[in-house]
Motif scaffolding. Structure first.
Motif, mmCIF file in Angstrom:
data_model
loop_
_atom_site.group_PDB
_atom_site.id
_atom_site.type_symbol
_atom_site.label_atom_id
_atom_site.label_comp_id
_atom_site.label_asym_id
_atom_site.label_seq_id
_atom_site.Cartn_x
_atom_site.Cartn_y
_atom_site.Cartn_z
ATOM 1 N N LEU A 1 -29.635 -26.387 -13.963
ATOM 2 C CA LEU A 1 -30.394 -26.548 -15.134
ATOM 3 C C LEU A 1 -30.526 -25.374 -15.277
ATOM 4 O O LEU A 1 -31.705 -24.596 -14.511
ATOM 5 N N ASN B 1 -31.199 -24.822 -21.613
ATOM 6 C CA ASN B 1 -32.546 -25.479 -21.821
ATOM 7 C C ASN B 1 -32.767 -24.646 -23.243
ATOM 8 O O ASN B 1 -32.930 -23.347 -23.142
ATOM 9 N N ALA C 1 -26.212 -26.321 -17.384
ATOM 10 C CA ALA C 1 -26.932 -27.167 -18.738
ATOM 11 C C ALA C 1 -28.158 -25.870 -19.096
ATOM 12 O O ALA C 1 -28.685 -25.205 -18.711
ATOM 13 N N ALA D 1 -29.284 -33.399 -18.430
ATOM 14 C CA ALA D 1 -28.890 -31.976 -17.681
ATOM 15 C C ALA D 1 -27.856 -33.215 -16.968
ATOM 16 O O ALA D 1 -26.751 -33.203 -16.238
#
Ligand code: NAD
Length: 255
Positions: free
Chosen positions: A11, A37, A35, A79
């Motif tokens: 992430l 963000n 993932a 995630a």
């Protein structure tokens, strides 16, 4: 790039642009699933996820404002759900700030610390709930934490706090087999340095930021985001298995 992160799930906060996007691309090139963000750059995050997916990795874009602990919790859960776990957190999201002492308000202070410090702290707290042995965390400080710059106390102190978080969480996380380190980049070519770079130069000095970097750093230039991402790639790999609690200064020898 190597396949050294094959099977890892990462992430990256603030991953849609700048250093964060370079980290996303580098981890994916190292064969991690990622993932991404973002807070407001949804189009960029989706495009980056599509680019990585087209290259054979799993990628997902997740909207969250890291100044809100509830959104951080949802982000880490999403995630882990989307990727099937979490092995790597790169906490990169951050904001710049310059201001004279008399002009800084409590609201300014809270905004900078909510993103640069609290956001990173609670990203760690929530990410480790999904991590097991071998987890890797990289926080983002700045060379600014180690330099004297006019009107920069708020940003610089927020970044210094991040280094203390890494240092002092390292024993607790170390017992769980998780490493936590920070990077402290020097001037790096991104939107942030485009907007704020000139403010590193004292108003009385007739020079631009580029001139300052050329004359006050060993390499005489700014970093490309990919050069910072390469340091992150090392820290989240097994090659860095015995490094924890440290801050790696990647600043081209800025003095
Ligand atoms: P940038 O402004 O290009 O990107 C910052 C990213 O953080 C963006 O994607 C932005 O949307 C995200 N972000 C900001 N606030 C957020 C929030 N509340 N929630 C979620 N995401 C948020 O900047 P950059 O230069 O790529 O900076 C990345 C990190 O590196 C920052 O932590 C910055 O302080 C640090 N840094 C940058 C430099 C530099 O010279 N560019 C130097 C040292 C450290």
């Amino acid at each position: 790039m190597s396949g050294k992160l094959a099977g890892r799930k990462a992430l990256v906060t603030g991953g849609a642009r700048g250093i964060g996007a370079a980290v996303v691309r580098r981890l994916a090139a190292d064969r991690a699933d990622v993932a991404i963000n973002y807070r407001s750059s949804g189009h960029d995050a989706d495009a980056l996820a599509a680019e990585i997916t087209a290259d054979g990795r799993h990628a997902v874009a997740i909207k969250a404002d890291v100044s809100d602990p509830d959104q951080i919790r949802r982000m880490t859960d999403q995630a882990a759900d989307a990727l099937g776990g979490l092995d790597i957190l790169v906490s990169n999201a951050g904001i710049e700030h310059f201001g004279k002492l008399d002009a800084i308000t409590p609201a300014d202070f809270d905004r900078v610390f909510a993103i640069n410090v609290r956001g990173q702290f609670f990203a760690v707290q929530n990410a480790v709930r999904h991590m097991g042995e071998g987890g890797k965390i990289v926080l983002t400080s700045s060379a600014s934490a180690h330099k004297t710059v006019f009107y920069h106390a708020l940003y610089a102190s927020s970044k210094a706090a991040v280094e203390c978080i890494a240092l002092n969480l390292s024993p607790e996380l170390g017992r769980r087999g998780i490493t936590i380190n920070a990077i402290a980049p020097g001037g790096t070519v991104t939107d942030m340095s485009d907007h704020a770079g000139s403010r590193y130069v004292h108003p009385d000095v007739d020079a631009d930021f580029g001139t300052v970097i050329r004359t006050t750093s060993s390499l005489g230039r700014m970093a490309q985001p990919a050069e910072i991402a390469a340091v992150v790639s090392f820290l989240v790999s097994d090659d860095a298995s015995f490094i924890t609690g440290r801050t790696i200064q990647a600043d081209g020898g800025w003095f």
